[in-house]
Design an enzyme around this catalytic site. Structure first.
Site, mmCIF file in Angstrom:
data_model
loop_
_atom_site.group_PDB
_atom_site.id
_atom_site.type_symbol
_atom_site.label_atom_id
_atom_site.label_comp_id
_atom_site.label_asym_id
_atom_site.label_seq_id
_atom_site.Cartn_x
_atom_site.Cartn_y
_atom_site.Cartn_z
ATOM 1 N N GLU A 43 12.848 -6.381 -15.077
ATOM 2 C CA GLU A 43 11.496 -6.605 -14.551
ATOM 3 C C GLU A 43 10.892 -7.900 -15.072
ATOM 4 O O GLU A 43 10.245 -8.634 -14.329
ATOM 5 C CB GLU A 43 10.596 -5.414 -14.875
ATOM 6 C CG GLU A 43 10.976 -4.124 -14.156
ATOM 7 C CD GLU A 43 11.002 -4.293 -12.646
ATOM 8 O OE1 GLU A 43 10.286 -5.156 -12.120
ATOM 9 O OE2 GLU A 43 11.762 -3.561 -11.987
ATOM 10 N N TYR A 128 1.875 -4.392 -13.279
ATOM 11 C CA TYR A 128 3.079 -4.266 -12.467
ATOM 12 C C TYR A 128 4.267 -3.786 -13.299
ATOM 13 O O TYR A 128 4.921 -2.782 -12.979
ATOM 14 C CB TYR A 128 3.438 -5.594 -11.766
ATOM 15 C CG TYR A 128 4.828 -5.507 -11.204
ATOM 16 C CD1 TYR A 128 5.047 -4.820 -10.018
ATOM 17 C CD2 TYR A 128 5.927 -5.978 -11.916
ATOM 18 C CE1 TYR A 128 6.324 -4.633 -9.532
ATOM 19 C CE2 TYR A 128 7.208 -5.801 -11.443
ATOM 20 C CZ TYR A 128 7.405 -5.125 -10.254
ATOM 21 O OH TYR A 128 8.663 -4.921 -9.796
ATOM 22 N N ASP A 146 2.525 -5.170 -6.119
ATOM 23 C CA ASP A 146 2.903 -6.569 -6.258
ATOM 24 C C ASP A 146 2.617 -7.252 -4.922
ATOM 25 O O ASP A 146 2.004 -6.660 -4.036
ATOM 26 C CB ASP A 146 4.367 -6.703 -6.678
ATOM 27 C CG ASP A 146 5.306 -6.219 -5.596
ATOM 28 O OD1 ASP A 146 4.820 -5.709 -4.566
ATOM 29 O OD2 ASP A 146 6.523 -6.349 -5.758
ATOM 30 N N CYS A 206 11.963 -0.868 10.690
ATOM 31 C CA CYS A 206 10.825 -0.468 9.850
ATOM 32 C C CYS A 206 10.393 0.961 10.162
ATOM 33 O O CYS A 206 10.137 1.306 11.317
ATOM 34 C CB CYS A 206 9.635 -1.408 10.044
ATOM 35 S SG CYS A 206 8.214 -0.910 9.040
#
Length: 305
Positions: A43, A128, A146, A206
């Site tokens: 991360e 985050y 984010d 999607c």
DNA sequence: ATCCCGTTCA
DNA sequence: TGAACGGGAT
């Protein structure tokens, strides 16, 4: 962005996204571990750095420092040198990671806290990263927010409001309870491979097309992301050069360093010397190099510890 | 030129 | 709230 922009069919939306993610997604190596240390490294590296560039560095980093204890026992300068070698950018993140390792090793007895609030106290760990680690290591995070998630939510609800949205609240309401590991991976996958700046709704299949304002209207406006100034000739570029030179060459004096940082640097020019000194001081303040003033001429050296 | 799974300090 | 922080890829 008011809550009412969420459709009534919340469960259907949730199921659709999780099914879409389960069917296919990128095989990012840190998705195969739940080790909080390995997740944290991934991360931190991923903040503002493209994932393709992170994969090799992540594997090399963990090979060299397999545990948080191993990293905590390493001199800072070695971690900074690694960061520089692998062109990860944002050298301060190397310092943050090294400091975090020390805090985990010493204050937390080598084991990571499970709560986002506790993780967020680590240096370089903001909302985050705290939620990402809590999610992917412990399935114990809130919905991460984010730029990818913001873009998805903005488009999903773009027709519903013209007010500044609360992405955190909306993202949180959207996430099914106790599913943060899968859910956050799925949201970022959707933002990363489908709901990009230039959207790929149909090609990417999607799962949210039938609920999406942007898909209905064809207006795929996305939130403004602050643009950065030109990198060439920037202070940031010179800082990066200095860190790399010191990592490779060790201690160098001002006169030696200057010409290697900028071709037209004149070691006899006081303005040039103070320009360089200012950069080195900022790097020293960031814990990335050490400034030596004991001798005749100041010098810069690898950071102590 | 613009983007990239943000955080920190002022 | 905004600026600073690195650097490769497209």
């Amino acid at each position: 962005m008011p809550d009412e922009c969420l459709p009534g069919a919340l469960d259907s939306m949730r199921d659709a996204l999780l099914a879409w993610y389960a069917a296919d997604h990128r095989a990012l190596p840190w998705r195969d571990t739940t080790d909080p240390y390995e997740i944290l490294v991934a991360e931190v590296m991923s903040q503002q750095t493209q994932l393709e560039r992170v994969v090799d560095a992540w594997e090399a980093f963990l090979e060299r420092w397999p545990t948080v204890a191993a990293l905590a026992d390493t001199p800072r300068a070695e971690v900074v040198a690694f960061w520089s070698d692998h062109r990860l950018g944002y050298n301060r993140r190397a310092r943050f990671l090294h400091e975090s390792a020390s805090i985990i090793a010493h204050d937390w007895d080598g084991s990571f806290p499970r709560e986002p609030d506790e993780l967020e106290r680590l240096p370089g760990v903001g909302p985050y990263t705290a939620n990402a680690v809590a999610s992917f290591a412990f399935n114990n995070g809130d919905a991460v927010v984010d730029t990818n998630v913001k873009r998805i939510l903005f488009r999903l609800c773009t027709a519903s409001t013209d007010r500044e949205p609360s992405y955190e609240r909306l993202a949180s309401r959207l996430m099914p309870p106790a599913t943060s590991r899968q859910w956050n991976n799925a949201m970022m996958e959707l933002g990363g491979v489908v709901c990009e700046k230039r959207p790929r709704c149909d090609e990417g299949n999607c799962p949210w097309r039938r609920w999406c304002d942007a898909y209905a209207t064809g207006d795929f406006t996305a939130p403004d992301v602050p643009s950065q100034p030109t990198f060439d000739g920037s202070r940031r570029q010179f800082r990066g050069r200095i860190v790399r030179i010191v990592s490779e060459a060790g201690r160098v004096t001002c006169s030696e360093l200057g010409p290697r940082v900028r071709v037209d640097f004149d070691p006899a020019d006081q303005d040039d010397r103070s320009w360089l000194r200012d950069l080195v001081e900022s790097l020293a303040a960031d814990g990335l190099v050490r400034l030596e003033t004991a001798t005749d001429e100041w010098a810069v050296a690898p950071v102590a510890e």
